[in-house]
Scaffold this motif. Structure first.
Motif, PDB file in Angstrom:
ATOM      1  N   SER A  26       0.843  -1.196   0.000  1.00  0.00           N
ATOM      2  CA  SER A  26       0.000   0.000   0.000  1.00  0.00           C
ATOM      3  C   SER A  26       0.878   1.246   0.000  1.00  0.00           C
ATOM      4  O   SER A  26       1.982   1.246   0.544  1.00  0.00           O
ATOM      5  CB  SER A  26      -0.944   0.014   1.211  1.00  0.00           C
ATOM      6  OG  SER A  26      -0.235   0.298   2.389  1.00  0.00           O
ATOM      7  N   ASP A  27       0.407   2.292  -0.663  1.00  0.00           N
ATOM      8  CA  ASP A  27       1.102   3.578  -0.666  1.00  0.00           C
ATOM      9  C   ASP A  27       0.068   4.696  -0.751  1.00  0.00           C
ATOM     10  O   ASP A  27      -0.694   4.777  -1.716  1.00  0.00           O
ATOM     11  CB  ASP A  27       2.075   3.669  -1.851  1.00  0.00           C
ATOM     12  CG  ASP A  27       3.038   4.850  -1.700  1.00  0.00           C
ATOM     13  OD1 ASP A  27       2.876   5.630  -0.746  1.00  0.00           O
ATOM     14  OD2 ASP A  27       3.941   4.985  -2.543  1.00  0.00           O
ATOM     15  N   ASP A  28       0.049   5.536   0.295  1.00  0.00           N
ATOM     16  CA  ASP A  28      -0.841   6.702   0.274  1.00  0.00           C
ATOM     17  C   ASP A  28      -0.043   7.966  -0.073  1.00  0.00           C
ATOM     18  O   ASP A  28      -0.546   9.075   0.038  1.00  0.00           O
ATOM     19  CB  ASP A  28      -1.578   6.865   1.611  1.00  0.00           C
ATOM     20  CG  ASP A  28      -0.620   7.001   2.795  1.00  0.00           C
ATOM     21  OD1 ASP A  28       0.607   7.140   2.570  1.00  0.00           O
ATOM     22  OD2 ASP A  28      -1.097   6.971   3.950  1.00  0.00           O
ATOM     23  N   PHE A  29       1.230   7.772  -0.449  1.00  0.00           N
ATOM     24  CA  PHE A  29       2.152   8.834  -0.879  1.00  0.00           C
ATOM     25  C   PHE A  29       2.490   9.838   0.220  1.00  0.00           C
ATOM     26  O   PHE A  29       3.123  10.859  -0.048  1.00  0.00           O
ATOM     27  CB  PHE A  29       1.620   9.563  -2.128  1.00  0.00           C
ATOM     28  CG  PHE A  29       1.401   8.633  -3.284  1.00  0.00           C
ATOM     29  CD1 PHE A  29       2.481   8.015  -3.912  1.00  0.00           C
ATOM     30  CD2 PHE A  29       0.124   8.311  -3.715  1.00  0.00           C
ATOM     31  CE1 PHE A  29       2.290   7.110  -4.957  1.00  0.00           C
ATOM     32  CE2 PHE A  29      -0.091   7.414  -4.755  1.00  0.00           C
ATOM     33  CZ  PHE A  29       0.991   6.811  -5.383  1.00  0.00           C
ATOM     34  N   GLN A  30       2.091   9.520   1.472  1.00  0.00           N
ATOM     35  CA  GLN A  30       2.371  10.450   2.571  1.00  0.00           C
ATOM     36  C   GLN A  30       3.864  10.500   2.913  1.00  0.00           C
ATOM     37  O   GLN A  30       4.327  11.465   3.508  1.00  0.00           O
ATOM     38  CB  GLN A  30       1.549  10.076   3.810  1.00  0.00           C
ATOM     39  CG  GLN A  30       0.040  10.210   3.616  1.00  0.00           C
ATOM     40  CD  GLN A  30      -0.381  11.584   3.164  1.00  0.00           C
ATOM     41  OE1 GLN A  30      -0.822  11.765   2.023  1.00  0.00           O
ATOM     42  NE2 GLN A  30      -0.224  12.570   4.017  1.00  0.00           N
ATOM     43  N   SER A  31       4.622   9.444   2.542  1.00  0.00           N
ATOM     44  CA  SER A  31       6.056   9.449   2.859  1.00  0.00           C
ATOM     45  C   SER A  31       6.895   9.945   1.681  1.00  0.00           C
ATOM     46  O   SER A  31       8.123   9.969   1.751  1.00  0.00           O
ATOM     47  CB  SER A  31       6.513   8.054   3.294  1.00  0.00           C
ATOM     48  OG  SER A  31       6.259   7.125   2.273  1.00  0.00           O
ATOM     49  N   SER A  32       6.249  10.351   0.591  1.00  0.00           N
ATOM     50  CA  SER A  32       6.983  10.895  -0.554  1.00  0.00           C
ATOM     51  C   SER A  32       7.232  12.389  -0.342  1.00  0.00           C
ATOM     52  O   SER A  32       6.472  13.065   0.354  1.00  0.00           O
ATOM     53  CB  SER A  32       6.178  10.689  -1.846  1.00  0.00           C
ATOM     54  OG  SER A  32       6.171   9.328  -2.208  1.00  0.00           O
TER      55      SER A  32
END
Ligand SMILES: [Ca+2]
Ligand SMILES: [Ca+2]
Ligand SMILES: [Ca+2]
Length: 200
Positions: A26-32
């Motif tokens: 899963s990736d919600d892009f919050q760590s990008s």
């Protein structure tokens, strides 16, 4: 009799335990890191650019709570890129991809494009008026184990692409248990019983 019952219970747990979907990615892009033409963490971008929107860069387009981040599938180089990453998948398993996608949220026409997951393909078409996220899904069951690509490719290049968030993959594992696993379980149960007898 007690030992046989225990063994049966362990085998039943091994079979039913693998029969339902589990989170695979899963990736919600919050760590990008947000920014123009930024590449989301862990992903690759080819044939153009995408970008990470967030609090300091067009974050309002993510339509979420404060601090929300998302991806604009068309960067700022007038050449929408292909956002992709590779997964090692196992034959016999079914992988279910799910993601949230919205139009460009800037009144800039309809966004069309293609999502590929292994050999499964989904074409999208989202008008600018589609400001709410649409949850889309795509299934892929590899015939052989190996590396497979997941990619998002927005058509066009006007710097305003479809908005992507919450990419999730779940896996439904092949329900047939591996014989070796059962043998190990049985050996473990028998060893435990033998130890108990020695102590008793
Ligand atoms: Ca997000
Ligand atoms: Ca853009
Ligand atoms: Ca566009």
């Amino acid at each position: 009799m007690k030992s046989k019952l225990l063994f049966a219970a362990v085998v039943a747990a091994a079979v039913t335990g693998s029969a339902h979907a589990a989170l695979f990615f899963s990736d919600d892009f919050q760590s990008s890191t947000e920014g123009g033409n930024a590449i989301p963490s862990g992903w690759a971008v080819s044939n153009g650019t995408v970008e990470v929107l967030g609090p300091s860069f067009f974050g309002g387009l993510c339509n979420g709570a404060t601090g929300e981040k998302c991806v604009d599938l068309d960067g700022s180089t007038r050449d929408a890129g292909i956002l992709s990453r590779v997964f090692s998948l196992t034959a016999g398993n079914t992988y279910a991809l799910s993601f949230d996608l919205a139009g460009n949220r800037r009144g800039a026409g309809t966004e069309t494009g293609t999502v590929s997951f292994g050999t499964s393909v989904l074409n999208f078409s989202l008008p600018a008026a589609q400001t709410a996220y649409v949850n889309l899904s795509l299934l892929f069951s590899p015939g052989s184990s190996g590396n497979y690509s997941l990619s998002f490719a927005n058509d066009g290049g006007d710097n305003m692409g479809a908005i992507l968030d919450n990419v999730v993959i779940t896996v439904d594992q092949n329900a047939v248990p591996v014989p070796g696993t059962l043998a190990l379980l049985a050996a473990g149960v028998l060893a435990g019983l033998a130890a108990k007898r020695r102590r008793g």
